[in-house]
Write an enzyme that holds these catalytic residues in place. Structure first.
Site: not given
Length: 231
Positions: A12, A45, A144, A146, A196
């Site tokens: 991140d 974040h 996400a 994959y 997230s």
């Protein structure tokens, strides 16, 4: 004790010191080259994401507070990254022996570099959890999207889909994603919204299940999680 003995890698914006993390965050690596960067310049974040997975703050408890958190900074002060830097973080997390890798970042564009890193990490035994994306579209963000990556969408307190959360027939699971209590730099606690915030609920849950039965792989722990989830 949930998460004891498990390593959760947070790929991140980096993680700053906060009372919610007892002791130091392990194996912190910074792949963002910014001249003169200081802790105060790190986007909060990553700190928020990590706290949902494994924080201990009474006002913002994490799912697996006993897990070891590993920080891999791949996004700058504005939250921006690129495929090569993200791939570096994924490979470093796998090399560090992360049981679960949380990626609360995404892009609409596919990248062979990121896909190769994902495949390498999965082959090394890491379980990868990624946010579905906040575009309100019917396609998942990458990574996400994959195969092998656990994609996480957002729901509200009533279990209803949140409009911003991307959807897809291949979406794996959803978790709370609206006004989630989370840590923030400056020893703050904020309300965190988005996919997230949802992804680390799943990352923490997988680590928790694995800590109850160390013989389980991350995939087996995830399958148990799905079996007992509200359909």
């Amino acid at each position: 004790t949930w998460g004891a003995g498990q390593k959760i890698a947070i790929i991140d914006t980096g993680i700053v010191e906060h009372p919610t993390f007892e002791g130091e965050v392990g194996n912190a690596q910074d792949f963002v080259e910014v001249e003169g960067a200081t802790t105060t310049e790190i986007n909060g974040h990553g700190t928020a994401v990590a706290s949902v997975a494994a924080g201990t703050h009474a006002a913002a408890p994490g799912v697996a507070p006993a897990a070891e958190v590993l920080s891999f900074r791949v996004a700058d002060t504005d939250g921006n990254s690129d495929s090569f830097t993200l791939a570096q973080g994924i490979l470093a997390a796998a090399e560090a022996g992360a049981d679960v890798i949380n990626i609360s970042l995404g892009s609409s564009g596919n990248s062979s570099v990121v896909q190769e890193a994902v495949d390498t990490a999965l082959a090394a035994g890491s379980t990868i959890v990624a946010a579905a994306g906040n575009n309100g579209s019917d396609a998942l963000s990458y990574p996400a999207a994959y195969e092998g990556v656990i994609s996480v969408g957002s729901i509200d307190a009533a279990g209803q889909h949140l409009d911003f959360s991307n959807t897809s027939e291949t979406l794996d699971i959803s978790a709370p994603g609206y006004a989630v209590p989370a840590a923030w730099p400056g020893e703050q606690v904020i309300q965190f919204t988005g996919t997230s915030a949802s992804a680390p609920f799943v990352s923490g849950s997988i680590a928790a299940v694995m800590s109850w039965d160390p013989s389980l792989s991350g995939q087996q722990a995830y399958e148990l999680l799905v079996d007992y989830s509200n359909e």
